[in-house]
Design an enzyme around this catalytic site. Structure first.
Site, mmCIF file in Angstrom:
data_model
loop_
_atom_site.group_PDB
_atom_site.id
_atom_site.type_symbol
_atom_site.label_atom_id
_atom_site.label_comp_id
_atom_site.label_asym_id
_atom_site.label_seq_id
_atom_site.Cartn_x
_atom_site.Cartn_y
_atom_site.Cartn_z
ATOM 1 N N ASP A 331 -36.269 -4.890 -5.738
ATOM 2 C CA ASP A 331 -35.405 -4.525 -5.105
ATOM 3 C C ASP A 331 -35.395 -3.652 -4.094
ATOM 4 O O ASP A 331 -36.167 -2.036 -4.147
ATOM 5 C CB ASP A 331 -34.528 -4.546 -4.922
ATOM 6 N N GLU A 360 -40.458 -4.623 -2.052
ATOM 7 C CA GLU A 360 -40.269 -5.024 -0.895
ATOM 8 C C GLU A 360 -39.453 -4.194 -0.393
ATOM 9 O O GLU A 360 -38.789 -3.312 0.036
ATOM 10 C CB GLU A 360 -38.576 -5.902 -1.117
#
Length: 628
Positions: A331, A360
């Site tokens: 993330d 990400e």
């Protein structure tokens, strides 16, 4: 990992510490480890009242205490251990002495690694990943919906509340996932999120070593992967190194003053991702991006603290080894300290050379995304070992290309020209491509609920270069109003709860269009499983013309022709343009219809329809019985 420096700890506590006759060790992390790991260093974080007053000792062949680190809080000790290459699995006692007397002991285990653990194969372009929000997929065990030690209680009527989905629900439906043709699952975070509200999403970790009990236990998570492996499905874990939850257990007693960034006053990130690469950036903008908090309930972790850095690296490796993971989705990849992220990726890939990690970086700019991938030569000299990135630029260009009117520079040309930027990436074939995910409007909503544009987009995702990822329920045309409401984007999967009026697994209550879309997915996914040209082949594409985008995937004597038409009526495609790769008169099979073709001078292309053609093959599509 940065070299350890004792100068960092000049703040060491000099106050007299007193322990009771029997001291309680409240936490020791990681609770166990494995013999035979590539990295010979192991750091233990020990937490207990006034534990810093003790002197830890151990006696086990092949294990030595390199140093004992005391920090500001008297309730922590960090032990640096050195493990010999030939250390044997077994259990040994760590004795915590005060005044030459043991006041606490901990039996530490070095486990035996599973055979082939270091060589495990990560997800790759032969896979298609099914993304699941666990709380919203299926409730397999209603007994864990509410637990005595978690704050937020289940309320399925609250779109931002806990709904009860769990690990058992995923296990129960692995056959559904397998039969559709998916070969990997990525779960939104499953670690404990013991927050007062909105805890279902999982991104506010309150214990890095514990699965949230409302999802199940550590053992159940481990068993999920064992069952998935038996079915040929890989498990990808969603991790967060940038922040924790404000209710994390250590927030009431931080080890050091700089354990988190901006510890005294909330300071929100500016989300200016470009400050990492920007040659003209200001220091204050850069610091605010990297060190600022996402929201007040997500304290930003300071990876420049070497103890924090080691903690996070070991935690990732622990979960890979413990749960048998085949991948990590990281993330907010660009938000933590960039040099730490390089250390982290290299540490993980050093232990597992065939593993895969996807980062990400939510940017429409491929130059920004490409910066992070391992092997990229950057002007600022930055390097990492990160194998993969989420291809947000292509996702954005695909959606815009589908809904925009066709013109010289608009429509499908936007998708075509974004792919032309692949020269920026070190390895574009290892990027993860996707139509949507848990943070954005569902793809059906993005294309204005136009089923034809939807099928064109899905066909592209499943045949272009890279590793496809599909969000749960996309195969059912799940949608939302298009306003970015996360509670609706992460809607409950139909049939995941008893008495649901619609059941995706059995087909009960599905519309004819939903059933046809499931068949469409299964046809594509099952065909893709065995197509090496799609997995590892090269890509050649042709500039869109007259509302049609044509490209080929090819490997050796295998060849696939993809034709995506946005035209409102059937058109005739002149095949002479493609003679560079397509010989005159080659046979082909269109996999969605099973139609046999001779690719001679012209091809009749139906209106607003994808055509996916196995060139030179006459492999029939799956029968209706097989699909259903």
């Amino acid at each position: 990992m940065k070299p350890f420096s004792l100068s960092f700890f000049t703040l060491l506590v000099c106050l007299p510490l007193v322990l009771s006759a029997q001291t309680k060790i409240e936490r020791l992390e990681p609770a166990f480890w494995w013999a035979g790991m590539q990295d010979s260093q192991l750091q233990l974080m020990v937490y207990g009242e006034n534990i810093a007053a003790t002197n830890p000792q151990l006696d086990y062949p092949g294990v030595q205490i390199q140093q004992i680190i005391k920090v500001k809080s008297p309730n922590y000790l960090f032990l640096d251990l050195i493990l010999a290459p030939d250390v044997q699995p077994g259990t040994f006692s760590i004795a915590f002495h005060q005044d030459d007397k043991p006041v606490a002991t901990y039996d530490y285990e070095l486990k035996q690694r599973k055979s082939g653990s270091a060589e495990r194969e990560g997800f790759n372009p032969s896979d298609v990943i099914y993304l699941i929000t666990p709380d919203r997929f299926a409730n397999g065990n209603p007994d864990n919906d509410n637990t005595p030690d978690t704050k937020e209680q289940t309320d399925r009527s609250n779109k931002l509340g806990r709904h009860g989905g769990d690990i058992q629900g995923i296990v129960d439906h692995l056959d559904y996932i397998k039969n559709l043709g998916f070969t990997a699952i990525w779960l939104n975070p499953v670690l404990e999120n013991n927050m007062q509200e909105v805890s279902y999403h999982g991104y506010s970790t309150t214990d890095f070593y514990r699965v949230d009990p409302r999802f199940g236990s550590n053992e159940e998570y481990q068993q999920l992967n064992e069952v998935a492996d038996e079915k040929g499905i890989k498990l990808v874990m969603d991790m967060i190194l940038n922040h924790c939850g404000s209710e994390h257990w250590w927030m009431n007693d931080l080890p050091t003053n700089d354990w988190i960034n901006f510890p005294d006053e909330y300071n929100q990130t500016n989300h200016r991702r470009t400050t990492i690469q920007d040659p003209y950036r200001s220091s204050i903008d850069y610091k605010k991006f990297s060190d600022g908090w996402f929201v007040p309930t997500m304290p930003d972790l300071n990876q420049n603290n070497p103890l924090m850095a080691r903690y996070l690296i070991q935690n990732s490796i622990w979960w890979i080894e413990y749960a048998g993971l085949e991948g990590i989705r990281m993330d907010t990849y660009s938000y933590p300290d960039k040099d730490f992220m390089s250390d982290w990726t290299c540490a993980v890939m050093n232990e597992y050379p065939n593993f895969n990690i996807v980062g990400e970086e939510w940017s429409p700019n491929p130059a920004i995304v490409a910066h992070w991938q391992g092997g990229k030569v950057n002007p600022n000299g930055y390097t990492s070992c990160l194998p993969s990135m989420m291809d947000f630029p292509l996702q954005i260009a695909l959606t815009q290309g589908l809904i925009a009117e066709e013109s010289f520079s608009g429509g499908l040309t936007q998708t075509y020209e974004m792919l032309a930027n692949d020269f920026l990436y070190a390895d574009p074939s290892n990027l993860v491509v996707f139509p949507d995910n848990h943070d954005m409007d569902r793809f059906f909503a993005q294309v204005n609920q136009d089923i034809n544009l939807f099928r064109l987009g899905i066909s592209f995702i499943l045949t272009t270069r890279g590793i496809p990822q599909i969000y749960y329920g996309t195969e059912l045309l799940m949608t939302n109003p298009g306003n970015g409401d996360h509670g609706l984007i992460r809607e409950d999967f139909p049939g995941g709860w008893p008495n649901d009026p619609v059941n995706a697994m059995t087909g009960k209550g599905l519309t004819a269009e939903q059933k046809e879309t499931k068949k469409f997915f299964k046809t594509l996914l099952q065909w893709r499983k065995d197509n090496a040209a799609i997995h590892n082949g090269k890509l050649m594409h042709y500039a869109p013309d007259n509302g049609i985008y044509v490209y080929f995937r090819y490997l050796g004597d295998q060849k696939v022709m993809v034709v995506l038409s946005k035209n409102e009526e059937e058109v005739t495609l002149d095949l002479s343009r493609f003679r560079e790769i397509l010989s005159e008169g080659e046979p082909g099979t269109e996999i969605l219809t099973g139609k046999q073709l001779i690719l001679d001078d012209e091809l009749q292309v139906p209106a607003r329809t994808p055509m996916i053609i196995n060139v030179g093959k006459r492999k029939q599509r799956l029968s209706t019985a097989e699909i259903e």
